[in-house]
Enzyme design. Structure first.
Site, PDB file in Angstrom:
ATOM      1  N   THR A  46       0.860  -1.208   0.187  1.00 45.52           N
ATOM      2  CA  THR A  46       0.002  -0.134  -0.065  1.00 45.52           C
ATOM      3  C   THR A  46       0.770   1.407   0.103  1.00 45.52           C
ATOM      4  O   THR A  46       0.470   2.355  -0.477  1.00 45.52           O
ATOM      5  CB  THR A  46      -0.846   0.105   1.166  1.00 45.52           C
ATOM      6  N   TYR A 133       6.297 -12.637   2.907  1.00 49.02           N
ATOM      7  CA  TYR A 133       5.002 -12.285   2.213  1.00 49.02           C
ATOM      8  C   TYR A 133       4.783 -13.357   1.087  1.00 49.02           C
ATOM      9  O   TYR A 133       5.642 -13.325   0.057  1.00 49.02           O
ATOM     10  CB  TYR A 133       5.082 -10.854   1.843  1.00 49.02           C
ATOM     11  N   LYS A 158       3.156 -14.056   5.965  1.00 46.87           N
ATOM     12  CA  LYS A 158       1.970 -13.242   5.668  1.00 46.87           C
ATOM     13  C   LYS A 158       1.456 -13.635   4.581  1.00 46.87           C
ATOM     14  O   LYS A 158       2.175 -13.837   3.396  1.00 46.87           O
ATOM     15  CB  LYS A 158       2.375 -11.603   5.312  1.00 46.87           C
TER      16      LYS A 158
END
Length: 307
Positions: A46, A133, A158
């Site tokens: 983000t 991730y 994640k």
């Protein structure tokens, strides 16, 4: 670094002449901290990590560390090719970050074992805790998840894939492994608009999740999280129906809106975060107006809830 609760993934503000706006970033961080997240994940997806130069990244991480001032952990994104990821990891450590989120390697597709070696290579550059991730071309299997337990600084995974069955297998493999680090190893729900999947992920033992909505509507994001935590299924269903599902329907209309629409929401909230850097495209005026209507609808629903 096993985290519990809601995770903040702040935006990276840009000026009209394409500079990182550190003053707005500091303001944004303070608003995020006030919402009470478990950690700040800066310069991640983000935060447009892939659009940042190393000097910009250093400024962002250092600003976040100063702003957090020990109140909560600051986790910095790093990724790309192995050498690039190491360089950014070292920069994050030098700027005082508390941990790293290792994003998928640039373009290259390999085996789960190859991904573990990539993680080892990057993790060895600093003593910082690393969350791996999993998404896109970075896919782990049970053997790879167990191998990560032997990388001392890797503290969690994640997930951004959304395959609940596969994630259940990873969680079960780690938790039942008998490895001395298994109990403290963390699993995070990192799907775009993770609120849609939070209940399914909690059922398999993944209770911590990221919230892009926290960046522009912390009132809605924190109310939803509180409802999930206390098992208030009526409020969860109401906010899903009136806010989150319409938001996701809008987000899915244009690739890249997982970032661009969040920035549009932050601008609607009065924060001068600017637009996105290419190849992302900014939300159209029509879609920004629709986002405004969705926010109004969500807050009207929230006003009916007695907590």
């Amino acid at each position: 670094m096993r985290l519990h609760g809601l995770l903040s993934f702040p935006l990276t503000p840009f000026t009209d002449d394409d500079k990182v706006d550190l003053a707005v970033f500091a303001e944004h961080l303070e608003q995020q901290i006030a919402a009470g997240p478990a950690a700040l994940f800066v310069a991640c997806g983000t935060g447009e990590f892939t659009a940042l130069a190393l000097d910009e990244y250093r400024d962002l991480v250092a600003t976040a560390v100063r702003g957090a001032d020990g109140r909560l952990p600051v986790v910095a994104g790093c990724g790309g090719g192995p050498r690039m990821a190491r360089d950014f990891a070292v920069a994050a450590a030098e700027c005082g970050a508390d941990g790293l989120l290792l994003l998928p390697p640039y373009l290259v597709t390999s085996t789960p074992g190859g991904l573990v070696e990539h993680v080892r290579y990057v993790a060895s550059a600093t003593p910082l805790p690393v969350v791996v991730y999993q998404r896109a071309n970075a896919v782990l299997d049970e053997a790879a998840a167990l191998a990560l337990l032997d990388v001392p600084t890797v503290t969690g995974i994640k997930d951004g894939r959304g395959d609940v069955d596969a994630m259940l297998r990873l969680v079960t493999a780690v938790r039942t492994s008998g490895h001395p680090r298994a109990a403290g190893f963390g699993f995070l729900n990192g799907l775009p608009t993770a609120e849609l999947s939070v209940q399914a992920y909690r059922a398999i033992g993944v209770e911590c999740y990221s919230s892009a909505v926290l960046c522009f509507a912390p009132d809605l994001a924190t109310a939803f999280h509180r409802a999930v935590e206390r098992g208030d299924h009526d409020t969860v269903r109401l906010l899903l129906a009136e806010f989150y599902l319409p938001l996701v329907a809008l987000r899915d209309r244009v690739p890249g809106y997982a970032v661009a629409l969040v920035k549009a929401g932050a601008r609607l909230a009065g924060l001068a975060v600017g637009g996105v850097r290419p190849p992302l495209v900014d939300a159209s005026p029509e879609h920004v107006r629709e986002l405004g209507r969705i926010l109004t609808r969500g807050r009207a629903a929230l006003a009916t809830v007695v907590e």
